[in-house]
Design an enzyme around this catalytic site. Structure first.
Site, PDB file in Angstrom:
ATOM      1  N   HIS A 186      47.188  27.367  34.273  1.00  0.00           N
ATOM      2  CA  HIS A 186      48.001  26.799  33.509  1.00  0.00           C
ATOM      3  C   HIS A 186      47.103  26.685  32.746  1.00  0.00           C
ATOM      4  O   HIS A 186      47.216  25.445  31.841  1.00  0.00           O
ATOM      5  CB  HIS A 186      48.398  25.291  34.046  1.00  0.00           C
ATOM      6  CG  HIS A 186      49.387  24.981  35.665  1.00  0.00           C
ATOM      7  ND1 HIS A 186      49.794  24.156  36.642  1.00  0.00           N
ATOM      8  CD2 HIS A 186      49.972  26.233  36.087  1.00  0.00           C
ATOM      9  CE1 HIS A 186      50.508  24.573  37.192  1.00  0.00           C
ATOM     10  NE2 HIS A 186      50.519  25.887  36.737  1.00  0.00           N
ATOM     11  N   GLU A 197      52.530  45.330  23.555  1.00  0.00           N
ATOM     12  CA  GLU A 197      51.879  44.336  24.833  1.00  0.00           C
ATOM     13  C   GLU A 197      50.669  45.402  25.227  1.00  0.00           C
ATOM     14  O   GLU A 197      50.715  46.933  25.486  1.00  0.00           O
ATOM     15  CB  GLU A 197      52.673  45.100  25.881  1.00  0.00           C
ATOM     16  CG  GLU A 197      52.600  44.540  27.359  1.00  0.00           C
ATOM     17  CD  GLU A 197      51.624  43.043  27.659  1.00  0.00           C
ATOM     18  OE1 GLU A 197      50.295  43.269  28.267  1.00  0.00           O
ATOM     19  OE2 GLU A 197      51.641  42.710  27.075  1.00  0.00           O
TER      20      GLU A 197
END
Length: 600
Positions: free
Chosen positions: A534, A35
């Site tokens: 989105h 990450e």
């Protein structure tokens, strides 16, 4: 020597931690997650719902920007994406809503056998827990008409937030009067119409995300390894034909390191970073790669293409003094913040425990508007072209969505308070918060036809890509959203919502009162539409001949040992907020991986 794992997952975000959690359930399987951001699971900005805005532009945000958008009068928009354990699920606005079934069935129609609503709705139930609701609370929640409540018991915890807010009943009464009230739980009873929406906030008033719900319970597993602050530089391949992904090169503490994958490299870095990493690794359009001097591992032109996003426009109306809104917090009034902090600390409830988004409605256009758009859709039917082989299919899906009264072409929401945001990063100014109380109605275009792209600008992994969402590049999008915007005033004038609003109706922005003028609505849209964040589609699950990047098992076309499991692989954007869909998508991805390796 490089460490070796069965699976190396690039990205510890919404999708990556779901897959890591599920794969590591087998103690004989080793999983590494890389990450780029930090572990902020203890950060109050992550955990306290109302503080999400403090994360935007912080170290937890990639702080991406769009290129200048011609369709939006040259405006540059902020495209926030999570850079922390949990990814965007650590800084989103908590809205937890399902897609409409037609949008998911379209994934199968695009060439992905088995990817349909019937299949995916079972994975929603695997991803989240439906809240327990007392019988006497159902009326206040406006869910008393639901025949049953979903009994989902997955890791993500959800709640209805402020159960007593009058907007829920007013919203339900409004749409019940027009026959557009959803009579069931939308996660199982997909239908056009209104509903009270869930939030990814647990019973204690804290954010529930992939880090807290999926990773933290799995953290003690000795076979699960998570490295934070470890951005991936590129994927490593062997020299076989077809090429095989064998590991990754990543950065940690200022130096490059490698990790090898015995089984697969799994890409879950998001709709911007996943195509960027593929391109840096030599997978993408050959012309782009050669321009930057990158050796072509595989010429795959669809990488970075087909970018989709929902645009939204907000219209705020002055509310009656007695209505509970978030406006005093938006204005950062010390007394209001102090009282809210005191209540939250004592009970985990109150203004800080919710963003005030309680209701949604998935709606079609009225029949008269659908008729007026018939000729426009015919005139704008795309020509067959080598550059976009899926364009006809997408056009047909959008046409069906717009003209079928049983499918929603827009999603409407209510928010308790004014929305303040930068409309254009060219100047970066944010409007001053207004005095008073407001109810904001938002309208987002559910199935935009406009498409964008994400492309690297150099071989330096630290350089952001060029992100061109192409907002309103397809003129049909402007026609559809403008007609939906014309409906907003009539909703506010309804007797049901009128009980909550000042009379005569007072717009926060007078320019939002279009007086029925379609051209005024179009002008307002170009000046005010912003991103809902989105983002999807840039490594689309499509057949290769349609410029797809992954097949229906999410394996990258033409490469062994490489899979994409995040929103970038979603071929057609969800109906509204993407969070719940990404969780279900990742749950399905985990099962596909397990099935392929047959070790479970």
């Amino acid at each position: 020597m490089a460490a070796v794992y069965d699976f190396v997952i690039i990205g510890g975000g919404t999708a990556g931690l779901v897959v890591a959690s599920r794969l590591s359930e087998d103690p004989s399987t080793s999983v590494l997650v890389l990450e780029a951001g930090a572990d902020l699971t203890a950060d109050p900005r992550v955990n306290i719902p109302i503080f999400y805005a403090a994360l935007l532009g912080s170290e937890a945000d990639w702080k991406f920007q769009s290129s200048s958008q011609l369709g939006l009068n040259g405006r540059v928009l902020g495209l926030n994406q999570g850079k922390a354990l949990g990814g965007s699920s650590s800084l989103n606005e908590h809205v937890f809503v399902p897609p409409f079934k037609g949008a998911i069935d379209s994934w199968e129609a695009l060439g992905n056998p088995g990817w349909n609503w019937k299949m995916l709705k079972d994975y929603f139930a695997k991803a989240y827990s439906s809240p327990t609701v007392a019988q006497d609370a159902k009326e206040d929640l406006a869910i008393d008409g639901w025949t049953e409540l979903n009994e989902a018991k997955g890791p993500i915890q959800t709640s209805f937030g402020n159960a007593t807010h009058p907007i829920r009943k007013a919203w339900a009464e409004l749409f019940r009067s027009s026959g557009q009230y959803n009579t069931g739980d939308p996660f199982t009873h997909s239908s056009v119409g209104s509903f009270s929406c869930l939030a990814s906030i647990d019973a204690e008033g804290k954010r529930s995300n992939s880090a807290s719900a999926y990773y933290k319970p799995a953290e003690p597993r000795k076979n699960l390894h998570v490295f934070t602050n470890s951005p991936v530089e590129r994927i490593l391949f062997d020299e076989s034909k077809p090429p095989k992904a064998i590991g990754v090169q990543y950065s940690l503490d200022g130096s490059s390191r490698t990790a090898h994958a015995k089984n697969e490299v799994i890409l879950a870095a998001g709709a911007f970073q996943s195509p960027k990493i593929l391109q840096l690794s030599g997978v993408g359009g050959a012309e782009l790669l050669e321009k930057h001097g990158i050796d072509v591992v595989l010429d795959l032109p669809g990488v970075g293409q087909n970018l989709q996003d929902h645009m939204i426009s907000y219209t705020a109306f002055q509310a009656k003094d007695g209505l509970e809104t978030k406006d005093s917090l938006v204005r950062q009034e010390p007394e209001a913040i102090g009282q809210a902090m005191q209540e939250y600390t004592a009970t985990g409830s109150g203004p800080l425990a919710s963003l005030g988004v309680h209701t949604y409605a998935y709606l079609p256009l009225p029949a008269s508007d659908r008729t007026s758009l018939q000729a426009l859709f015919t005139d704008h039917t795309p020509e067959d072209s080598h550059q976009n082989r899926a364009s006809h299919a997408y056009h047909d899906i959008a046409k069906t969505t717009v003209f079928d009264p049983e499918q929603p072409s827009a999603a409407y929401l209510s928010a308790m308070g004014q929305a303040n945001y930068a409309k254009d990063l060219n100047d970066g100014s944010i409007p001053a918060a207004s005095p008073g109380k407001f109810v904001t109605l938002g309208v987002m275009l559910s199935q935009p036809l406009s498409r964008g792209s994400v492309n690297i600008t150099s071989v330096n992994p630290e350089d952001p890509p060029i992100i061109d969402p192409g907002y309103i590049s397809n003129p049909l999008d402007l026609e559809v959203i403008a007609r939906h915007l014309l409906r907003v005033k009539s909703l506010a004038l309804s007797p049901q919502l009128g009980k909550l609003l000042e009379k005569p109706l007072k717009f926060r922005d007078p320019a939002a009162d279009f007086q029925g003028d379609l051209s005024a609505a179009k002008k307002y849209a170009r000046e005010n539409l912003i991103s809902m964040w989105h983002f999807a589609g840039t490594c689309s699950m499509l057949p290769r001949e349609r410029d797809g990047v992954v097949d229906s098992n999410l394996r990258v076309h033409g490469i062994e040992g490489l899979r994409v499991v995040d929103a970038s692989a979603i071929p057609l954007i969800s109906t509204a907020n993407l969070q719940a869909t990404v969780y279900a998508f990742a749950e399905k991805a985990a099962d596909l991986i397990k099935e392929d390796w047959k070790r479970y």
